[in-house]
Scaffold this motif. Sequence first.
Motif, PDB file in Angstrom:
ATOM      1  N   VAL A 108       0.848  -1.195   0.000  1.00  0.00           N
ATOM      2  CA  VAL A 108       0.000   0.000   0.000  1.00  0.00           C
ATOM      3  C   VAL A 108       0.883   1.244   0.000  1.00  0.00           C
ATOM      4  O   VAL A 108       0.717   2.145  -0.808  1.00  0.00           O
ATOM      5  CB  VAL A 108      -0.922   0.013   1.233  1.00  0.00           C
ATOM      6  CG1 VAL A 108      -1.712   1.300   1.292  1.00  0.00           C
ATOM      7  CG2 VAL A 108      -1.847  -1.187   1.195  1.00  0.00           C
ATOM      8  N   GLN A 109       1.845   1.275   0.909  1.00  0.00           N
ATOM      9  CA  GLN A 109       2.735   2.433   1.033  1.00  0.00           C
ATOM     10  C   GLN A 109       3.545   2.657  -0.247  1.00  0.00           C
ATOM     11  O   GLN A 109       3.942   3.778  -0.543  1.00  0.00           O
ATOM     12  CB  GLN A 109       3.703   2.234   2.203  1.00  0.00           C
ATOM     13  CG  GLN A 109       3.021   2.074   3.540  1.00  0.00           C
ATOM     14  CD  GLN A 109       2.310   3.328   3.956  1.00  0.00           C
ATOM     15  OE1 GLN A 109       2.852   4.409   3.904  1.00  0.00           O
ATOM     16  NE2 GLN A 109       1.064   3.182   4.369  1.00  0.00           N
ATOM     17  N   ILE A 112      -0.168   4.224  -4.143  1.00  0.00           N
ATOM     18  CA  ILE A 112      -1.555   3.994  -4.557  1.00  0.00           C
ATOM     19  C   ILE A 112      -1.856   4.809  -5.802  1.00  0.00           C
ATOM     20  O   ILE A 112      -2.510   4.359  -6.726  1.00  0.00           O
ATOM     21  CB  ILE A 112      -2.508   4.385  -3.409  1.00  0.00           C
ATOM     22  CG1 ILE A 112      -2.275   3.469  -2.227  1.00  0.00           C
ATOM     23  CG2 ILE A 112      -3.940   4.325  -3.856  1.00  0.00           C
ATOM     24  CD1 ILE A 112      -2.456   2.018  -2.535  1.00  0.00           C
ATOM     25  N   ALA A 113      -1.340   6.020  -5.821  1.00  0.00           N
ATOM     26  CA  ALA A 113      -1.491   6.894  -6.988  1.00  0.00           C
ATOM     27  C   ALA A 113      -0.101   7.342  -7.401  1.00  0.00           C
ATOM     28  O   ALA A 113       0.755   7.585  -6.555  1.00  0.00           O
ATOM     29  CB  ALA A 113      -2.368   8.097  -6.652  1.00  0.00           C
ATOM     30  N   CYS A 114       0.141   7.426  -8.683  1.00  0.00           N
ATOM     31  CA  CYS A 114       1.455   7.837  -9.154  1.00  0.00           C
ATOM     32  C   CYS A 114       1.314   8.822 -10.307  1.00  0.00           C
ATOM     33  O   CYS A 114       0.258   8.940 -10.913  1.00  0.00           O
ATOM     34  CB  CYS A 114       2.277   6.624  -9.605  1.00  0.00           C
ATOM     35  SG  CYS A 114       3.199   5.838  -8.276  1.00  0.00           S
ATOM     36  N   ALA A 126      -1.230  -3.552  -6.932  1.00  0.00           N
ATOM     37  CA  ALA A 126      -2.575  -4.122  -6.875  1.00  0.00           C
ATOM     38  C   ALA A 126      -2.549  -5.600  -7.238  1.00  0.00           C
ATOM     39  O   ALA A 126      -3.262  -6.411  -6.650  1.00  0.00           O
ATOM     40  CB  ALA A 126      -3.508  -3.350  -7.810  1.00  0.00           C
ATOM     41  N   ARG A 129      -1.451  -7.534  -4.269  1.00  0.00           N
ATOM     42  CA  ARG A 129      -2.512  -7.627  -3.259  1.00  0.00           C
ATOM     43  C   ARG A 129      -3.561  -8.637  -3.705  1.00  0.00           C
ATOM     44  O   ARG A 129      -4.108  -9.389  -2.894  1.00  0.00           O
ATOM     45  CB  ARG A 129      -3.171  -6.259  -3.048  1.00  0.00           C
ATOM     46  CG  ARG A 129      -2.279  -5.234  -2.393  1.00  0.00           C
ATOM     47  CD  ARG A 129      -3.077  -4.024  -1.900  1.00  0.00           C
ATOM     48  NE  ARG A 129      -3.824  -3.367  -2.957  1.00  0.00           N
ATOM     49  CZ  ARG A 129      -3.362  -2.359  -3.694  1.00  0.00           C
ATOM     50  NH1 ARG A 129      -2.144  -1.892  -3.484  1.00  0.00           N
ATOM     51  NH2 ARG A 129      -4.113  -1.825  -4.625  1.00  0.00           N
ATOM     52  N   GLU A 133      -5.568 -11.989  -1.981  1.00  0.00           N
ATOM     53  CA  GLU A 133      -7.022 -12.125  -1.982  1.00  0.00           C
ATOM     54  C   GLU A 133      -7.425 -13.447  -2.613  1.00  0.00           C
ATOM     55  O   GLU A 133      -8.329 -14.135  -2.111  1.00  0.00           O
ATOM     56  CB  GLU A 133      -7.639 -10.945  -2.737  1.00  0.00           C
ATOM     57  CG  GLU A 133      -9.145 -10.919  -2.661  1.00  0.00           C
ATOM     58  CD  GLU A 133      -9.723  -9.783  -3.489  1.00  0.00           C
ATOM     59  OE1 GLU A 133      -9.205  -8.648  -3.374  1.00  0.00           O
ATOM     60  OE2 GLU A 133     -10.680 -10.025  -4.241  1.00  0.00           O
ATOM     61  N   ARG A 160     -12.561 -10.642  -0.396  1.00  0.00           N
ATOM     62  CA  ARG A 160     -12.387  -9.230  -0.732  1.00  0.00           C
ATOM     63  C   ARG A 160     -12.546  -8.373   0.519  1.00  0.00           C
ATOM     64  O   ARG A 160     -11.833  -7.386   0.712  1.00  0.00           O
ATOM     65  CB  ARG A 160     -13.412  -8.843  -1.803  1.00  0.00           C
ATOM     66  CG  ARG A 160     -13.057  -7.620  -2.585  1.00  0.00           C
ATOM     67  CD  ARG A 160     -13.736  -7.586  -3.951  1.00  0.00           C
ATOM     68  NE  ARG A 160     -15.131  -7.990  -3.877  1.00  0.00           N
ATOM     69  CZ  ARG A 160     -15.678  -8.898  -4.654  1.00  0.00           C
ATOM     70  NH1 ARG A 160     -14.969  -9.511  -5.568  1.00  0.00           N
ATOM     71  NH2 ARG A 160     -16.941  -9.194  -4.536  1.00  0.00           N
ATOM     72  N   SER A 163      -9.488  -8.692   2.722  1.00  0.00           N
ATOM     73  CA  SER A 163      -8.412  -7.961   2.058  1.00  0.00           C
ATOM     74  C   SER A 163      -8.578  -6.451   2.248  1.00  0.00           C
ATOM     75  O   SER A 163      -7.608  -5.731   2.526  1.00  0.00           O
ATOM     76  CB  SER A 163      -8.410  -8.326   0.576  1.00  0.00           C
ATOM     77  OG  SER A 163      -7.287  -7.816  -0.079  1.00  0.00           O
ATOM     78  N   ALA A 164      -9.815  -5.993   2.125  1.00  0.00           N
ATOM     79  CA  ALA A 164     -10.076  -4.561   2.297  1.00  0.00           C
ATOM     80  C   ALA A 164      -9.748  -4.116   3.715  1.00  0.00           C
ATOM     81  O   ALA A 164      -9.138  -3.060   3.931  1.00  0.00           O
ATOM     82  CB  ALA A 164     -11.532  -4.245   1.964  1.00  0.00           C
ATOM     83  N   VAL A 167      -6.000  -3.784   4.141  1.00  0.00           N
ATOM     84  CA  VAL A 167      -5.478  -2.557   3.535  1.00  0.00           C
ATOM     85  C   VAL A 167      -5.801  -1.349   4.414  1.00  0.00           C
ATOM     86  O   VAL A 167      -4.940  -0.501   4.672  1.00  0.00           O
ATOM     87  CB  VAL A 167      -6.054  -2.384   2.119  1.00  0.00           C
ATOM     88  CG1 VAL A 167      -5.756  -0.989   1.584  1.00  0.00           C
ATOM     89  CG2 VAL A 167      -5.498  -3.441   1.182  1.00  0.00           C
ATOM     90  N   GLY A 168      -7.037  -1.287   4.875  1.00  0.00           N
ATOM     91  CA  GLY A 168      -7.423  -0.175   5.735  1.00  0.00           C
ATOM     92  C   GLY A 168      -6.594  -0.120   7.002  1.00  0.00           C
ATOM     93  O   GLY A 168      -6.181   0.960   7.449  1.00  0.00           O
TER      94      GLY A 168
END
Lengths: 201, 201
Positions: A108-109, A112-114, A126, A129, A133, A160, A163-164, A167-168
Amino acid sequence: MGMGRPREFDAELALDQAMEVFWRHGYEGATIAQLTEAMGINPPSLYACFGNKEGLLKAALDRYTKLRGAWMDEVVAAPTAREVAERMLMGIADKQTDPANPPGCLLVQGGIACGSGSENVPFELAARRAQNEDQLRDRFIRAKAEGDLKESADPAALARYVSAVSVGMGVMASSGADREALRQVADVAVQAVEAQSADRT
Amino acid sequence: MGMGRPREFDAELALDQAMEVFWRHGYEGATIAQLTEAMGINPPSLYACFGNKEGLLKAALDRYTKLRGAWMDEVVAAPTAREVAERMLMGIADKQTDPANPPGCLLVQGGIACGSGSENVPFELAARRAQNEDQLRDRFIRAKAEGDLKESADPAALARYVSAVSVGMGVMASSGADREALRQVADVAVQAVEAQSADRT
DNA sequence: CCACATCTGTAGTGAACACTACATATCTGG
DNA sequence: CCAGATATGTAGTGTTCACTACAGATGTGG
């Protein structure tokens, strides 16, 4: 023909250091200067060994998932779906607050967005991850077949869900949540799996 | 003394565009060139209005939380803890897959890990997420006082749990999960809150 | 109409970035 | 001991980044 000068550093040890830098600063936030310093090598050695920055990340991810693979095997070896979820989430609460590592989860770290030009870094994370799952889903499918989960239970949705929550919890850990706080989250989360479990007769 | 030349762009409209860029690329991945182009202005206008890149992010976050604030008020207005969780998570499943916005949640996509020099960006995002969690916690405290939650229930842990699931769903949305998949996660997640609810007599 | 203040567009600034050319060092095979 | 091959350290390369100097434009108060 000779085999050339041998490498003077341990690639796996260097990867461990690179992993920590990516973990703490993310892919884009990690600079080559930080990485080489942590790895104890110079840029040409890095590029000769890993190709480029993204290649180094993938190698670090491989190592990360390999290290976690053994643990995931233990998780899915638990006897019931409920205990699988419990082992998973409680273990994550501990791992993500282990002072030996940066807080949170590298998957995650890492990013997530690039920005433009690194679009496939989030994809890469992803995909890893999703592997976890899938492993959970297969285990829950088995649990349903064994009558451990209710007939109405949806193994894919449960996987799922777990897994969620993982991540949280990782995001929370990275922003300062302590071990006890994460364990409480895990404890609540397990009750949803419990609710999907067949009654013991 | 005069008041100077008036601004030629709408600051709120420009913020909406900036918000979307941060949302899609994260703080570090968003470049000033992308931001100014999306906002339809030139760099000097951006810096005169928002100070610097981080100031622009904060302004965008303010706008984001303000827009979501009304919705959160509706969420906590639900009559029971279970329905609060259901409205929250189902609403998030829809919002995070709304094609009108980038997938996921700005408070996560904005930046979980950042490079040296932007360390307080993750803090800033975490603080905003904590506001939502606090609002949920207060609501669950009330629910417990009203006998809606069991005596053994921990409102703070429940709020942290719902918050964690929200974040996890956001990450999944950003990596391609569709609305139905997120709704299934929400459906399972609500059952943990249900398990903490007092029996209807 | 003028002094003053603020905005806008052009065109940059220095710094930091990922990455590499090159000379040198250290190995193997013959 | 030599030739080929690969690793290493120094010292850069061009590019992109956040940010800004400056001159001209557009407003208000006197």
